[in-house]
Design an enzyme around this catalytic site. Structure first.
Site, PDB file in Angstrom:
ATOM      1  N   LEU A   1       0.884  -1.825 -13.068  1.00 47.42           N
ATOM      2  CA  LEU A   1       0.719  -1.161 -11.768  1.00 47.42           C
ATOM      3  C   LEU A   1      -0.462  -0.213 -11.893  1.00 47.42           C
ATOM      4  O   LEU A   1      -0.730   0.311 -12.991  1.00 47.42           O
ATOM      5  CB  LEU A   1       1.977  -0.348 -11.412  1.00 47.42           C
ATOM      6  CG  LEU A   1       3.256  -1.124 -11.070  1.00 47.42           C
ATOM      7  CD1 LEU A   1       4.417  -0.166 -10.843  1.00 47.42           C
ATOM      8  CD2 LEU A   1       3.045  -2.008  -9.839  1.00 47.42           C
ATOM      9  N   ASP A   2      -1.126   0.046 -10.784  1.00 48.70           N
ATOM     10  CA  ASP A   2      -2.209   1.032 -10.785  1.00 48.70           C
ATOM     11  C   ASP A   2      -1.632   2.408 -11.129  1.00 48.70           C
ATOM     12  O   ASP A   2      -0.444   2.654 -10.914  1.00 48.70           O
ATOM     13  CB  ASP A   2      -2.868   1.107  -9.403  1.00 48.70           C
ATOM     14  CG  ASP A   2      -3.544  -0.196  -9.025  1.00 48.70           C
ATOM     15  OD1 ASP A   2      -3.867  -0.982  -9.937  1.00 48.70           O
ATOM     16  OD2 ASP A   2      -3.731  -0.426  -7.812  1.00 48.70           O
TER      17      ASP A   2
END
Ligand code: URA
Length: 242
Positions: A101-102
């Site tokens: 995930l960012d």
């Protein structure tokens, strides 16, 4: 590697001699006699020949984490705290992330040291659904639903995104289900409908749902049933396509 090769390598034998030992019932796989030399052996299995241990079983790890905003989906980083830094386990250095995930995204992250398991989850061909809760800067137009389901052409990868299900929950809130995991995919898709993601949270991957009691920064081992759901999920999707 097949069992006959494991035994042959260990004893510096030919495969035929290894087969003879296996057929004679002298080899145990995970403490059970195994007479099938073609059985696939991975590093999480124990192999014994008579009273001698040929291979110790490595500990397989399958974890879920609620990644908080601000933590990096990486194993090491010189600057930022990573998801691995949040884990307290002596074997945490063996883990890799099954679907990053960012840094600004929160939610479900899966970590494992079993490459076959994570491959099942992450291979584009498996089309494992990933569900995201999205908050946007602008109002989400109803026309976005159709656009997301048609897909967007991404020039960099030279591909069109798979049909995605967008459910509008409020003027600036939606639930989005993707069946792939391209770089910054959610943000890029909303950019295509002249909108901007301001908050993003992953709720689930396949059958694995982030439990409400697992707060930001917390993690836990998956249950055996949860681990198996990844294998089962993949075969269920195979059947759907027949
Ligand atoms: N899509 C994004 O844009 N960011 C994420 O973190 C995950 C999916």
């Amino acid at each position: 590697m097949k069992l006959d090769r494991v035994i042959a390598k260990h004893r510096c034998l030919g495969r035929r001699e290894a087969h003879r030992l296996i057929a004679a019932g002298r080899v145990k796989l995970d403490e059970q006699v195994c007479t099938d030399g073609q059985r696939e052996v991975d590093r999480f299995m124990r192999v014994d020949l008579d009273a001698e241990t040929v291979q110790q079983a490595e500990r397989a790890l399958y974890l879920m984490m609620h990644k908080p905003v601000g933590i990096l989906s990486a194993t090491v980083d010189a600057v930022h705290q990573t998801v691995i830094d949040l884990i307290d386990d002596p074997d945490k250095h063996t883990l890799h992330i099954a679907g990053r995930l960012d840094r600004g995204t929160s939610g479900l992250v899966l970590l494992t040291n079993d490459g076959r398991w994570s491959k099942r989850l992450m291979e584009p061909g498996e089309k494992v659904p990933k569900v995201y809760l999205v908050e946007t800067a602008e109002v989400i137009e109803p026309s976005a639903v159709e656009a997301f389901s048609r897909g967007f052409y991404f020039h960099t990868e030279d591909l069109t995104t798979l049909p995605a299900e967008l459910v509008i929950l409020g003027p600036r809130e939606a639930r989005l289900t993707l069946h792939e995991g391209r770089y910054h995919q959610v943000k890029r898709m909303f950019h295509r409908v002249q909108n901007r993601v301001v908050a993003l949270h992953r709720e689930s991957i396949g059958d694995l749902v982030l439990p409400v009691e697992l707060g930001p920064g917390s993690w836990r081992a998956l249950t055996p049933a949860e681990v198996d759901s990844v294998w089962r999920g993949a075969s269920a999707r195979d059947n759907d396509e027949v």
